[in-house]
Motif scaffolding. Structure first.
Motif, PDB file in Angstrom:
ATOM      1  N   HIS A 148       0.857  -1.193   0.000  1.00  0.00           N
ATOM      2  CA  HIS A 148       0.000   0.000   0.000  1.00  0.00           C
ATOM      3  C   HIS A 148       0.884   1.231   0.000  1.00  0.00           C
ATOM      4  O   HIS A 148       1.789   1.356   0.834  1.00  0.00           O
ATOM      5  CB  HIS A 148      -0.899  -0.002   1.243  1.00  0.00           C
ATOM      6  CG  HIS A 148      -1.736   1.237   1.397  1.00  0.00           C
ATOM      7  ND1 HIS A 148      -2.827   1.504   0.597  1.00  0.00           N
ATOM      8  CD2 HIS A 148      -1.633   2.289   2.262  1.00  0.00           C
ATOM      9  CE1 HIS A 148      -3.370   2.660   0.964  1.00  0.00           C
ATOM     10  NE2 HIS A 148      -2.665   3.158   1.972  1.00  0.00           N
ATOM     11  N   GLU A 159      -8.885   6.739   3.251  1.00  0.00           N
ATOM     12  CA  GLU A 159      -7.764   5.863   2.958  1.00  0.00           C
ATOM     13  C   GLU A 159      -8.095   4.417   3.285  1.00  0.00           C
ATOM     14  O   GLU A 159      -7.531   3.486   2.703  1.00  0.00           O
ATOM     15  CB  GLU A 159      -6.503   6.285   3.712  1.00  0.00           C
ATOM     16  CG  GLU A 159      -5.288   5.469   3.314  1.00  0.00           C
ATOM     17  CD  GLU A 159      -3.995   5.895   4.001  1.00  0.00           C
ATOM     18  OE1 GLU A 159      -2.961   5.224   3.806  1.00  0.00           O
ATOM     19  OE2 GLU A 159      -4.025   6.905   4.751  1.00  0.00           O
ATOM     20  N   GLU A 161     -10.626   2.623   2.500  1.00  0.00           N
ATOM     21  CA  GLU A 161     -11.106   1.882   1.335  1.00  0.00           C
ATOM     22  C   GLU A 161      -9.940   1.386   0.491  1.00  0.00           C
ATOM     23  O   GLU A 161      -9.956   0.259  -0.015  1.00  0.00           O
ATOM     24  CB  GLU A 161     -12.022   2.769   0.496  1.00  0.00           C
ATOM     25  CG  GLU A 161     -13.296   3.207   1.206  1.00  0.00           C
ATOM     26  CD  GLU A 161     -14.150   4.117   0.332  1.00  0.00           C
ATOM     27  OE1 GLU A 161     -13.835   4.248  -0.869  1.00  0.00           O
ATOM     28  OE2 GLU A 161     -15.132   4.690   0.851  1.00  0.00           O
ATOM     29  N   ARG A 162      -8.915   2.226   0.334  1.00  0.00           N
ATOM     30  CA  ARG A 162      -7.753   1.825  -0.456  1.00  0.00           C
ATOM     31  C   ARG A 162      -6.924   0.771   0.272  1.00  0.00           C
ATOM     32  O   ARG A 162      -6.348  -0.124  -0.359  1.00  0.00           O
ATOM     33  CB  ARG A 162      -6.910   3.056  -0.796  1.00  0.00           C
ATOM     34  CG  ARG A 162      -7.623   4.025  -1.741  1.00  0.00           C
ATOM     35  CD  ARG A 162      -6.749   5.192  -2.153  1.00  0.00           C
ATOM     36  NE  ARG A 162      -6.520   6.153  -1.062  1.00  0.00           N
ATOM     37  CZ  ARG A 162      -7.386   7.110  -0.721  1.00  0.00           C
ATOM     38  NH1 ARG A 162      -8.541   7.230  -1.367  1.00  0.00           N
ATOM     39  NH2 ARG A 162      -7.099   7.953   0.260  1.00  0.00           N
ATOM     40  N   ASN A 166      -6.235  -2.715  -1.506  1.00  0.00           N
ATOM     41  CA  ASN A 166      -4.861  -3.139  -1.781  1.00  0.00           C
ATOM     42  C   ASN A 166      -4.498  -4.417  -1.042  1.00  0.00           C
ATOM     43  O   ASN A 166      -3.680  -5.206  -1.516  1.00  0.00           O
ATOM     44  CB  ASN A 166      -3.882  -2.026  -1.409  1.00  0.00           C
ATOM     45  CG  ASN A 166      -3.927  -0.863  -2.379  1.00  0.00           C
ATOM     46  OD1 ASN A 166      -4.251  -1.035  -3.553  1.00  0.00           O
ATOM     47  ND2 ASN A 166      -3.611   0.331  -1.907  1.00  0.00           N
TER      48      ASN A 166
END
Length: 258
Positions: A148, A159, A161-162, A166
């Protein structure tokens, strides 16, 4: 927890379930083990553990205390939105809440989550290519690590969600330029993942100082990963390892049990 007998809750903790008290003692022991191994980072970094039988509740370290000061009774129980559920006088670090809550919310199998800023973990997370298959422990993780990109201190909910995207199906992640993140179905499982990943990073750094590393072929890595279960002690992943570390902690200080 595969250690000495769990203490009975004191008068201050009689309102909690036995399973919560056991979880608190296991997590407090883990903080002391991390400190013994040199993985403390001032008052920062986090190990979180779900509270058995309480949907959406997990335990986290009190913000402001060193890992060596964490006890079963001073861990903070919060929900997925950061609301305290136990009347604790201690605050919770927003960075720990933001990062850990999103995984506890979205991953049913992420019972325990560990995030550290060890020197070796941060160093390997900060080089192109990350962890390389050039030592015994690194070969454990080939094909099992997510990455990430660094976005700054993790305090913004978007962040999350990412982070989840990832991570995907993996349960080990390098936060680039940042450090190590591991998850486990149990705390001992997460512990042995973190210990092994930390060792892999330490050895990679030592190897880099000597010259070009000899990387292991994919065929040998596959055989290595297939055969790992043959040398695991009984009790489930990490159980015997974690119990041994708790015994070492107990030789010097048993206050984590309080």
């Amino acid at each position: 927890m595969a250690t000495a007998a769990i203490q009975t809750p004191t008068a201050q903790t009689t309102k909690m379930s036995e399973s919560e008290w056991e979880a608190r003692q296991q997590l407090a022991a883990c903080y002391r083990v991390f400190d013994m191994l040199g993985w403390s980072e001032m008052i920062y970094n986090h190990i979180t553990l779900k509270v058995p039988g309480e949907e959406g509740a997990f335990l986290i370290n009190p913000f402001g205390l060193h890992f060596s000061e964490v006890k079963a009774s001073n861990l903070v129980k919060i929900d997925l939105d950061g609301n305290k559920l136990d009347g604790s006088p201690y605050p919770v670090n927003l960075a720990g809440l933001t990062q850990h809550a999103v995984f506890h919310r979205n991953l049913p199998d992420a019972h325990c989550i560990m995030h550290t800023h060890t020197t070796a973990g941060m160093a390997v997370s900060s080089v192109e290519g990350g962890l390389r298959p050039a030592n015994f422990y690194a070969c454990n993780f080939v094909g099992q690590i997510a990455y990430h990109d660094f976005e700054g201190v993790t305090v913004r909910s978007e962040e999350g969600e990412r982070l989840v995207a990832n991570l995907g199906d993996q349960r080990v992640m390098f936060l680039k330029n940042h450090g190590i993140l591991v998850m486990g179905r149990t705390l001992p499982e997460a512990f042995i993942k973190h210990w092994s990943l930390q060792r892999a990073c330490e050895i990679q750094i030592a190897t880099a100082s000597m010259g070009t590393a000899l990387e292991v072929s994919p065929e040998v890595v596959a055989t290595h990963q297939r055969d790992l279960f043959k040398v695991q002690p009984p009790g489930g992943p990490g159980a015997a390892d974690f119990a041994a570390m708790v015994r070492l902690v107990d030789r010097h200080d048993r206050s984590w049990r309080e």
